[in-house]
Design a protein around this motif. Structure first.
Motif, short mmCIF file in Angstrom:
data_model
loop_
_atom_site.label_atom_id
_atom_site.label_comp_id
_atom_site.label_asym_id
_atom_site.label_seq_id
_atom_site.Cartn_x
_atom_site.Cartn_y
_atom_site.Cartn_z
N UNK A 63 0.81 -1.21 0.00
CA UNK A 63 0.00 0.00 0.00
C UNK A 63 0.85 1.27 0.00
N UNK A 64 2.01 1.20 0.63
CA UNK A 64 2.85 2.40 0.74
C UNK A 64 3.78 2.59 -0.45
N UNK A 65 4.05 1.51 -1.20
CA UNK A 65 5.05 1.58 -2.26
C UNK A 65 4.49 2.17 -3.56
N UNK A 66 3.19 2.06 -3.79
CA UNK A 66 2.56 2.59 -5.00
C UNK A 66 3.16 1.97 -6.26
N UNK A 67 3.17 0.64 -6.31
CA UNK A 67 3.75 -0.06 -7.45
C UNK A 67 2.83 0.02 -8.67
N UNK A 68 3.43 0.08 -9.85
CA UNK A 68 2.66 0.11 -11.08
C UNK A 68 2.18 -1.29 -11.41
N UNK A 69 0.86 -1.47 -11.57
CA UNK A 69 0.31 -2.79 -11.87
C UNK A 69 -0.02 -2.97 -13.34
N UNK A 70 0.21 -1.96 -14.17
CA UNK A 70 -0.05 -2.09 -15.59
C UNK A 70 -1.50 -1.98 -15.98
N UNK A 71 -2.35 -1.58 -15.05
CA UNK A 71 -3.78 -1.49 -15.34
C UNK A 71 -4.06 -0.29 -16.24
N UNK A 72 -4.88 -0.50 -17.30
CA UNK A 72 -5.19 0.58 -18.22
C UNK A 72 -6.69 0.85 -18.36
N UNK A 73 -7.53 -0.16 -18.15
CA UNK A 73 -8.97 0.03 -18.30
C UNK A 73 -9.71 -0.71 -17.19
N UNK A 74 -10.79 -0.09 -16.70
CA UNK A 74 -11.62 -0.69 -15.66
C UNK A 74 -13.09 -0.53 -16.05
N UNK A 75 -13.84 -1.61 -15.98
CA UNK A 75 -15.29 -1.55 -16.16
C UNK A 75 -15.95 -2.20 -14.96
N UNK A 76 -16.86 -1.50 -14.31
CA UNK A 76 -17.53 -2.01 -13.11
C UNK A 76 -19.04 -1.96 -13.33
N UNK A 77 -19.69 -3.09 -13.16
CA UNK A 77 -21.15 -3.18 -13.24
C UNK A 77 -21.69 -3.41 -11.84
N UNK A 78 -22.65 -2.57 -11.43
CA UNK A 78 -23.22 -2.64 -10.09
C UNK A 78 -24.72 -2.89 -10.21
N UNK A 79 -25.23 -3.92 -9.55
CA UNK A 79 -26.66 -4.20 -9.47
C UNK A 79 -27.04 -4.30 -7.99
N UNK A 80 -28.31 -4.51 -7.68
CA UNK A 80 -28.69 -4.58 -6.25
C UNK A 80 -27.89 -5.59 -5.43
N UNK A 81 -27.46 -6.69 -6.06
CA UNK A 81 -26.79 -7.75 -5.29
C UNK A 81 -25.50 -8.25 -5.91
N UNK A 82 -24.94 -7.50 -6.86
CA UNK A 82 -23.69 -7.94 -7.49
C UNK A 82 -22.81 -6.74 -7.82
N UNK A 83 -21.51 -6.99 -7.85
CA UNK A 83 -20.53 -6.06 -8.42
C UNK A 83 -19.58 -6.89 -9.26
N UNK A 84 -19.46 -6.51 -10.52
CA UNK A 84 -18.54 -7.19 -11.42
C UNK A 84 -17.49 -6.19 -11.90
N UNK A 85 -16.23 -6.56 -11.81
CA UNK A 85 -15.15 -5.69 -12.25
C UNK A 85 -14.35 -6.40 -13.34
N UNK A 86 -14.15 -5.71 -14.46
CA UNK A 86 -13.39 -6.23 -15.59
C UNK A 86 -12.15 -5.35 -15.75
N UNK A 87 -11.00 -5.95 -15.57
CA UNK A 87 -9.74 -5.20 -15.54
C UNK A 87 -8.88 -5.57 -16.76
N UNK A 88 -8.46 -4.55 -17.51
CA UNK A 88 -7.58 -4.76 -18.66
C UNK A 88 -6.20 -4.22 -18.34
#
Length: 408
Positions: A63-88
């Motif tokens: 948490x303190x180091x702030x390392x680069x994870x290579x993440x470029x795109x995030x899509x999050x779908x939220x419904x009453x009982x689900x959360x889906x995250x798609x990471x590119x």
């Protein structure tokens, strides 16, 4: 590549928390920071999540180091009982990871999928929103490079992946059938049966409480960052304009260039009898730099002239006037670098006068007017679409217009 050991290591696989004094810490944490940093630079994002669950020392270091994870795109779908995250990711060896968090009474069903490899588990006595942010919060806190795109969409209706882990659901079904959550004791043989079971478990929940908690947690983490998160393209489908505005104020405005915001279908466009408007967007620091703005369903009541510096514009208003159309036409004709304008409306004031002012309309589909830009092979196409309450202003070439069309 992520090999899903996150789910079956002695400590990471446990759903209960160990006492602080019992957290395991190995000799690896005695290494110098430089060596640790070099090691962590070769660790992918999902492995970072696994390591954070090993002990406090790993978690604090990551948490303190702030390392680069290579993440470029995030899509999050939220419904009453689900959360889906798609990471590119930018990595050639690992393009994407999908994370699924599903409410199961007071527990959370978690599924992680990377390519053809997937695994699922039950996290007991934890709300699915909390579990999501325990993992995704690492991204929000540590992301240092700009995200190319962040897409957050809320939906009023629960939906579930077709490829459920039926073995896990069958084992849970036996346990939870004692509490009246299941109407049949036979095992799930098909995806439809598992989906129906989840609908029965979660049919009493609505979107508003989940959306409130999701956006509150999201904003709280962004506020704790030492610097605003950088996002180039932000797309959001939300219940209320405030969800978008609160988040937008926590983003690095120097990087944000595209905003697409629209209302979650199935919910009223009014609150307490008042029309939901998004006028506050003009107060954001990014407003004067934005290259693309699309506001759908939420209305703007500010003069359209305020928005015409934006090259690619879509807005929704209550009443369209002759003056509005002529203003946009003039703006396009004097600014040929502008890409397009689309204006959605509830009604047109003096529609006959508007049509007469523009001249003869080509009516193959709806009503279309063409205006030639002098000295250039560029023609402004103004169209009133047949089945939509929308006026669009776009550029086309002479070769794209049929021979008998009227061009002014």
């Amino acid at each position: 590549m992520f090999r899903l050991k996150w789910f079956n290591t002695p400590f990471i696989g446990k759903t209960e928390k160990l006492p602080v004094n019992d957290q395991p810490e190995g000799p690896i944490m005695d290494m110098p920071d430089l060596v640790m940093r070099k090691i962590m630079e070769n660790v992918d994002f999902i492995t970072m999540l696994r390591l954070r669950k090993v002990c406090h020392a790993f978690r604090n270091f990551i948490d303190d180091t702030k390392l680069d994870n290579g993440l470029i795109k995030v899509k999050i779908d939220v419904t009453p009982s689900t959360i889906y995250a798609y990471l590119d990711f930018a990595s050639e060896s690992r393009k994407s990871v999908n994370l699924y968090y599903i409410r199961y009474e007071n527990n959370c069903l978690l599924k992680v999928q990377e390519g053809r490899i997937e695994e699922a588990k039950l996290i007991k006595n934890q709300d699915f929103v909390d579990v999501f942010f325990n993992d995704f919060g690492v991204i929000l806190r540590n992301q240092s490079k700009p995200l190319k795109k962040m897409n957050i969409e809320t939906s009023s209706f629960d939906w579930y992946p077709e490829d459920h882990d039926r073995d896990l659901l069958n084992s849970l079904k036996t346990t939870y059938s004692f509490y009246g959550c299941c109407t049949s004791s036979r095992p799930f043989e098909y995806s439809f049966d598992a989906t129906q079971h989840l609908h029965e478990i979660n049919d009493k929940y609505t979107l508003q409480p989940t959306a409130d908690k999701f956006h509150d947690r999201f904003d709280c983490i962004l506020k704790l960052r030492k610097s605003p998160i950088s996002i180039q393209n932000l797309e959001m489908k939300v219940l209320r304009p405030s969800y978008f505005l609160n988040m937008a104020r926590l983003i690095d405005m120097k990087q944000l260039r595209e905003i697409v915001i629209w209302k979650t279908p199935g919910y009223s466009e009014r609150k307490d009898g008042k029309q939901l408007v998004l006028n506050e967007i003009v107060e954001l620091d990014v407003f004067k730099y934005i290259q693309k703005l699309n506001i759908s369903h939420f209305k703007v009541t500010m003069p359209l002239e305020i928005f015409l510096h934006i090259p690619d514009l879509t807005v929704s208003i209550s009443t369209l006037t002759v003056e509005d159309v002529l203003l946009i036409k003039k703006n396009m004709m004097t600014s040929p670098t502008v890409k397009s304008r689309r204006v959605y409306y509830d009604s047109i004031k003096d529609a006959d006068t508007l049509h007469n002012t523009l001249g003869h309309a080509n009516s193959d589909y709806g009503k279309i007017w063409y205006f030639k830009l002098p000295g250039l092979d560029q023609i402004l196409k103004i169209s009133r679409e047949l089945h939509e309450t929308c006026f669009s202003f776009t550029w086309t070439k002479t070769s794209c217009i049929y021979n008998n069309a009227v061009v002014y």
